[in-house]
Design a protein around this motif. Sequence first.
Motif, PDB file in Angstrom:
ATOM      1  N   ALA A  56      -2.809  21.235  -3.014  1.00 37.48           N
ATOM      2  CA  ALA A  56      -1.577  20.663  -3.204  1.00 37.48           C
ATOM      3  C   ALA A  56      -1.366  19.526  -2.545  1.00 37.48           C
ATOM      4  O   ALA A  56      -0.566  18.388  -3.190  1.00 37.48           O
ATOM      5  N   ASN A  57      -2.122  19.114  -1.496  1.00 38.20           N
ATOM      6  CA  ASN A  57      -1.786  17.744  -0.768  1.00 38.20           C
ATOM      7  C   ASN A  57      -2.646  16.797  -1.651  1.00 38.20           C
ATOM      8  O   ASN A  57      -2.258  15.598  -1.919  1.00 38.20           O
ATOM      9  N   ARG A  58      -3.743  17.057  -2.132  1.00 38.32           N
ATOM     10  CA  ARG A  58      -4.484  16.206  -2.838  1.00 38.32           C
ATOM     11  C   ARG A  58      -3.841  15.691  -4.384  1.00 38.32           C
ATOM     12  O   ARG A  58      -3.745  14.606  -4.728  1.00 38.32           O
ATOM     13  N   PHE A  59      -3.180  16.943  -4.892  1.00 36.46           N
ATOM     14  CA  PHE A  59      -2.399  16.541  -6.363  1.00 36.46           C
ATOM     15  C   PHE A  59      -1.293  15.726  -5.891  1.00 36.46           C
ATOM     16  O   PHE A  59      -0.926  14.963  -6.440  1.00 36.46           O
ATOM     17  N   GLY A  60      -0.492  15.870  -4.764  1.00 35.04           N
ATOM     18  CA  GLY A  60       0.609  15.183  -4.457  1.00 35.04           C
ATOM     19  C   GLY A  60       0.256  13.812  -4.151  1.00 35.04           C
ATOM     20  O   GLY A  60       0.800  12.939  -4.523  1.00 35.04           O
ATOM     21  N   ALA A  61      -0.850  13.448  -3.521  1.00 38.95           N
ATOM     22  CA  ALA A  61      -1.473  11.960  -3.241  1.00 38.95           C
ATOM     23  C   ALA A  61      -1.598  11.209  -4.527  1.00 38.95           C
ATOM     24  O   ALA A  61      -1.401  10.063  -4.610  1.00 38.95           O
ATOM     25  N   THR A  62      -2.297  11.974  -5.418  1.00 37.34           N
ATOM     26  CA  THR A  62      -2.648  11.623  -6.695  1.00 37.34           C
ATOM     27  C   THR A  62      -1.290  11.045  -7.330  1.00 37.34           C
ATOM     28  O   THR A  62      -1.331  10.021  -7.986  1.00 37.34           O
ATOM     29  N   ALA A  63      -0.235  12.063  -7.469  1.00 40.58           N
ATOM     30  CA  ALA A  63       1.041  11.756  -8.257  1.00 40.58           C
ATOM     31  C   ALA A  63       1.655  10.563  -7.461  1.00 40.58           C
ATOM     32  O   ALA A  63       2.138   9.790  -8.237  1.00 40.58           O
ATOM     33  N   LYS A  64       1.683  10.572  -6.138  1.00 42.88           N
ATOM     34  CA  LYS A  64       2.240   9.288  -5.711  1.00 42.88           C
ATOM     35  C   LYS A  64       1.685   7.992  -6.012  1.00 42.88           C
ATOM     36  O   LYS A  64       2.230   6.962  -5.994  1.00 42.88           O
ATOM     37  N   TYR A  65       0.450   8.249  -6.291  1.00 42.05           N
ATOM     38  CA  TYR A  65      -0.282   6.764  -6.611  1.00 42.05           C
ATOM     39  C   TYR A  65       0.330   6.133  -7.863  1.00 42.05           C
ATOM     40  O   TYR A  65       0.496   5.208  -8.314  1.00 42.05           O
ATOM     41  N   PHE A  66       0.383   7.175  -8.881  1.00 41.18           N
ATOM     42  CA  PHE A  66       0.881   6.699 -10.203  1.00 41.18           C
ATOM     43  C   PHE A  66       2.364   6.426 -10.134  1.00 41.18           C
ATOM     44  O   PHE A  66       2.916   5.525 -10.996  1.00 41.18           O
TER      45      PHE A  66
END
Length: 244
Positions: free
Chosen positions: A229-239
């Motif tokens: 969940a943390n890694r997915f959230g960080a990737t989403a924030k990049y975009f």
Amino acid sequence: MFSILLYHRVGTSRISNNYNLLRDHFSYIPDNYAIILPGEPIPRKTPALCISFDDASFDFYQYIFPLLQKLNLRALLAVPVKYIVEKSYVDTATRLSIPHYEAMNDGIYDSKAPYCSWEEIEEMVASQHVAIASHSYSHANITLPGVDLDKEVIFSKELLEQRLKCPVTSFVYPFGKTSRDIHAFVSKHYAYGMKISGAANRSWENNNGLLYRRCCDSLTHHLQPFSKANRFGATAKYFINTMR
């Protein structure tokens, strides 16, 4: 994608983590991630991390540096050069006892040495487990009117490079604060400018030349930043950041 993880201190304050939690946290990394520093190739098949610590407080030398050596890890240490004394003869307990909100006060940083000394920083750089970034000269919010950008941005770099005999290519924004104009100024003198945003990174350049860091202070579990969940959230924030 890769993440730059941000830490401050070892302790019990809101900008720190308990030593035992950090020990378990960092012990997880070598078998699961490649460690990279700014500008190094990003592995294609192995998840990668950049470990970064702000402020160069003495607890980094006392606790984190030995962990890096033991686990064969490397970290980027962001140094606010005004507060670095030449050498310290103050006892360890006193140096560790200064709370972060007092450490930069006149009469404290220069007499009680709550930050790493130049001697200690030189030792860590020589070990090749620690790379150095500028965290400005005085840890000023450089977005405020009247701040001397030449001193905070350029002079801090010159002093670090003169003392440490190595290039300093990264600038870590104090308080994570920057603006389009200030980042343009910083980019004339540093290859990499880093702010806090909770996002991952696609490359060392990203689409806007700005690198993002994920704050890992006050962790509730040693594996918290590594959850799906943390890694997915960080990737989403990049975009999300890229589209702004």
